[in-house]
Design an enzyme around this catalytic site. Structure first.
Site, mmCIF file in Angstrom:
data_model
loop_
_atom_site.group_PDB
_atom_site.id
_atom_site.type_symbol
_atom_site.label_atom_id
_atom_site.label_comp_id
_atom_site.label_asym_id
_atom_site.label_seq_id
_atom_site.Cartn_x
_atom_site.Cartn_y
_atom_site.Cartn_z
ATOM 1 N N GLU A 150 5.533 -11.780 -4.930
ATOM 2 C CA GLU A 150 5.249 -12.153 -3.538
ATOM 3 C C GLU A 150 4.146 -13.204 -3.401
ATOM 4 O O GLU A 150 3.179 -13.012 -2.679
ATOM 5 C CB GLU A 150 4.913 -10.889 -2.739
ATOM 6 C CG GLU A 150 6.039 -9.864 -2.777
ATOM 7 C CD GLU A 150 5.677 -8.518 -2.146
ATOM 8 O OE1 GLU A 150 4.577 -8.397 -1.592
ATOM 9 O OE2 GLU A 150 6.511 -7.599 -2.242
ATOM 10 N N ASN A 191 9.264 -12.156 -8.406
ATOM 11 C CA ASN A 191 9.922 -11.195 -7.509
ATOM 12 C C ASN A 191 9.388 -11.387 -6.083
ATOM 13 O O ASN A 191 8.175 -11.464 -5.882
ATOM 14 C CB ASN A 191 9.565 -9.782 -8.019
ATOM 15 C CG ASN A 191 10.367 -8.666 -7.402
ATOM 16 O OD1 ASN A 191 11.591 -8.749 -7.335
ATOM 17 N ND2 ASN A 191 9.690 -7.614 -6.965
ATOM 18 N N HIS A 227 14.897 -6.182 0.910
ATOM 19 C CA HIS A 227 14.491 -5.252 1.981
ATOM 20 C C HIS A 227 15.069 -5.796 3.291
ATOM 21 O O HIS A 227 14.475 -6.666 3.935
ATOM 22 C CB HIS A 227 12.968 -5.129 2.048
ATOM 23 C CG HIS A 227 12.379 -4.502 0.822
ATOM 24 N ND1 HIS A 227 12.679 -3.199 0.443
ATOM 25 C CD2 HIS A 227 11.540 -4.974 -0.123
ATOM 26 C CE1 HIS A 227 12.026 -2.909 -0.678
ATOM 27 N NE2 HIS A 227 11.333 -3.972 -1.041
ATOM 28 N N GLU A 257 14.966 -4.486 -5.217
ATOM 29 C CA GLU A 257 14.370 -3.415 -4.400
ATOM 30 C C GLU A 257 15.236 -3.158 -3.167
ATOM 31 O O GLU A 257 14.732 -2.987 -2.055
ATOM 32 C CB GLU A 257 12.947 -3.811 -3.940
ATOM 33 C CG GLU A 257 12.012 -4.159 -5.075
ATOM 34 C CD GLU A 257 10.590 -4.484 -4.617
ATOM 35 O OE1 GLU A 257 10.237 -4.232 -3.445
ATOM 36 O OE2 GLU A 257 9.828 -4.998 -5.447
ATOM 37 N N ASP A 259 17.077 -2.075 -0.053
ATOM 38 C CA ASP A 259 17.275 -1.043 0.976
ATOM 39 C C ASP A 259 17.591 -1.765 2.273
ATOM 40 O O ASP A 259 17.154 -2.884 2.497
ATOM 41 C CB ASP A 259 16.092 -0.069 1.109
ATOM 42 C CG ASP A 259 14.734 -0.708 1.275
ATOM 43 O OD1 ASP A 259 14.654 -1.861 1.742
ATOM 44 O OD2 ASP A 259 13.740 -0.037 0.952
HETATM 45 O O1 G3I Z 1 -1.272 7.882 -3.566
HETATM 46 C C1 G3I Z 1 -1.864 7.904 -2.275
HETATM 47 C C2 G3I Z 1 -2.187 9.308 -1.868
HETATM 48 O O2 G3I Z 1 -3.158 9.824 -2.744
HETATM 49 C C3 G3I Z 1 -2.684 9.305 -0.415
HETATM 50 O O3 G3I Z 1 -2.877 10.625 0.007
HETATM 51 C C4 G3I Z 1 -1.675 8.654 0.491
HETATM 52 C C5 G3I Z 1 -2.167 8.551 1.928
HETATM 53 O O4 G3I Z 1 -1.628 7.455 2.595
HETATM 54 O O5 G3I Z 1 -1.438 7.333 0.031
HETATM 55 C C6 G3I Z 1 -0.890 7.309 -1.278
HETATM 56 O O6 G3I Z 1 -0.687 5.971 -1.644
HETATM 57 C C7 G3I Z 1 0.437 5.340 -1.040
HETATM 58 C C8 G3I Z 1 1.338 4.837 -2.157
HETATM 59 O O7 G3I Z 1 2.386 4.088 -1.607
HETATM 60 C C9 G3I Z 1 1.942 5.977 -2.985
HETATM 61 O O8 G3I Z 1 2.724 6.783 -2.195
HETATM 62 C C10 G3I Z 1 -0.077 4.187 -0.211
HETATM 63 O O9 G3I Z 1 -0.793 4.680 0.901
HETATM 64 C C11 G3I Z 1 1.089 3.359 0.260
HETATM 65 O O10 G3I Z 1 0.593 2.169 0.888
HETATM 66 C C12 G3I Z 1 1.957 2.945 -0.923
HETATM 67 O O11 G3I Z 1 3.058 2.227 -0.395
HETATM 68 C C13 G3I Z 1 3.813 1.521 -1.350
HETATM 69 C C14 G3I Z 1 3.810 0.039 -1.014
HETATM 70 O O12 G3I Z 1 4.637 -0.648 -1.933
HETATM 71 C C15 G3I Z 1 2.427 -0.562 -1.077
HETATM 72 O O13 G3I Z 1 2.475 -1.909 -0.777
HETATM 73 C C16 G3I Z 1 5.237 2.057 -1.287
HETATM 74 O O14 G3I Z 1 5.271 3.413 -1.746
HETATM 75 C C17 G3I Z 1 6.149 1.196 -2.158
HETATM 76 O O15 G3I Z 1 7.484 1.549 -1.928
HETATM 77 C C18 G3I Z 1 5.983 -0.268 -1.775
HETATM 78 O O16 G3I Z 1 6.772 -1.026 -2.634
HETATM 79 C C19 G3I Z 1 6.751 -2.436 -2.413
HETATM 80 C C20 G3I Z 1 6.963 -3.103 -3.758
HETATM 81 O O17 G3I Z 1 6.017 -2.658 -4.700
HETATM 82 C C21 G3I Z 1 6.908 -4.622 -3.646
HETATM 83 N N1 G3I Z 1 7.836 -5.071 -2.631
HETATM 84 C C22 G3I Z 1 7.739 -4.441 -1.329
HETATM 85 C C23 G3I Z 1 7.856 -2.914 -1.469
HETATM 86 C C24 G3I Z 1 7.856 -2.237 -0.120
HETATM 87 O O18 G3I Z 1 6.645 -2.423 0.549
#
Ligand code: G3I
Length: 345
Positions: A150, A191, A227, A257, A259
């Site tokens: 990105e 990516n 996405h 990715e 969806d």
């Molecule tokens: O692990 C913590 C947890 O300890 C805490 O309690 C909780 C509270 O919010 O947060 C948890 O972390 C989260 C993490 O995912 C794991 O679940 C973060 O807040 C959350 O922001 C994070 O989101 C991820 C996101 O990337 C971050 O940018 C998504 O799961 C993940 O699907 C998403 O994936 C990205 C790709 O890497 C790149 N392309 C876009 C895609 C979608 O955004």
């Protein structure tokens, strides 16, 4: 580059093909894999893991979060692979291809990297140490690495990350060269999302490929994250044309990715059917492009998806519903794969 005919393993009897599942059909149709992301926190859900581990459905896995910079190097010089290793270990047990995600990215980047200023030399060293350590840890296990994620903005501008702001576009070849040095056999990918719409951001991504190539940096592929939104997904031909703009530069492409979310919930039967058509167009476009190597969904069940948390009111973006029932989109994807598998040489 892959050779479809070498991978066409099931294209014998049409009836057998139609009964097969996503990865089996994808391979019969000439793709290298049909895969899914897995969140590290989901590995305790046995129903979830049993489908994710079914290699007829998924021949490839990718960790949704565990290999990101904040997980593996939360403090400078302190590397921790507890989260990052979870999905690679599952893939190894199951004999599934592993995509690895991701190295140089502005998001999920710890504050020790993003919240101070660096000299060019300092930040180059920070990137090189990170990549040498992480790619070295997974050496020999990652079929693809999403090396840079990105780097482009929606309007086609450069994303103002600490990496770009300090190093300009030099952070691109610096990252790829470091990855190549640490694992010469891994495929190295750029990516990004919304490349599918073939607008300003897509132009920038094409320029990014050329920057790598002009610098002699080893880029192997470009990941289209996929996405997308139900009802606004481009047609199969439009998507294939956009993929071909990249393969014409000599790189592979994949959907990394995928969806396709509903903008309003709950979806009607009509909306579920449209979602199926959109999924079929995306998967079909990969089948139509010689060097499109595979499709990865960003999770497979609506039970676990990043979408509702990021886009409140949107959701149901995946192929199975939250109760692990296959949705119309699953049937659409398996049908488009089966048609291609039956037609494969
Ligand atoms: O692990 C913590 C947890 O300890 C805490 O309690 C909780 C509270 O919010 O947060 C948890 O972390 C989260 C993490 O995912 C794991 O679940 C973060 O807040 C959350 O922001 C994070 O989101 C991820 C996101 O990337 C971050 O940018 C998504 O799961 C993940 O699907 C998403 O994936 C990205 C790709 O890497 C790149 N392309 C876009 C895609 C979608 O955004």
């Amino acid at each position: 580059m892959h050779t479809r005919s070498l991978l066409a393993i099931l294209a014998t009897a049409g009836s057998a093909v139609v009964e097969a599942q996503l990865n089996s059909l994808a391979r019969a149709a000439g793709l290298e894999y049909f895969g899914t992301a897995i969140g590290g926190g989901q590995t305790g859900d046995s129903q979830y893991m049993s489908i994710a581990s079914d290699t007829d459905e998924f021949g490839q896995l990718v960790p949704e979060n565990g290999q990101k910079w904040e997980s593996v190097q939360p403090n400078q010089g302190q590397f921790n692979y507890d989260s990052g290793d979870i999905v690679p270990n599952v893939a190894a047990r199951n004999g599934q291809i592993l995509r690895c995600h991701t190295l140089t990215w502005h998001s999920q980047l710890p504050r020790w990297v993003s919240s101070r200023s660096w000299s060019r030399e300092e930040l180059q060293s920070v990137i090189e140490v990170h990549i040498a350590n992480v790619v070295g840890h997974y050496k020999g296990k990652c079929y693809h690495w999403d090396v840079v994620n990105e780097a482009a903005e929606e309007d086609g501008g450069w994303r103002g990350s600490v990496f770009y702001n300090t190093l300009g576009t030099d952070f691109l070849p610096i990252s790829f060269n470091a990855a190549k040095a640490a694992d010469p056999d891994a495929g190295l990918w750029y990516n990004d999302y919304n490349l599918e719409y073939n607008q300003e951001k897509t132009e920038r991504a094409l320029e990014i490929v050329q920057i790598f190539q002009d610098a002699g940096a080893p880029i192997d592929g470009v990941g289209f994250q996929g996405h997308l939104i139900v009802g606004t997904t481009p047609t199969r031909d439009q998507l294939a044309d956009t993929l071909r703009r990249f393969t014409a530069l000599g790189v592979d492409v994949a959907y990394t990715e995928l969806d396709i979310r509903h903008a309003s919930m709950p979806p009607s039967d009509q909306a579920l059917a449209t979602q199926g058509d959109d999924y079929a167009n995306v998967v079909g476009s990969c089948l139509d492009v010689e060097d499109c190597v595979g499709v990865t969904v960003w999770g497979y069940t609506d039970k676990y998806s990043w979408v509702p948390g990021t886009f409140p009111g949107s959701g149901a973006a995946l192929l199975w519903d939250e109760n692990f029932n296959k949705k119309p989109a699953y049937t659409s994807v398996s049908s488009v794969l089966a048609a291609a598998a039956t037609a494969a040489p």
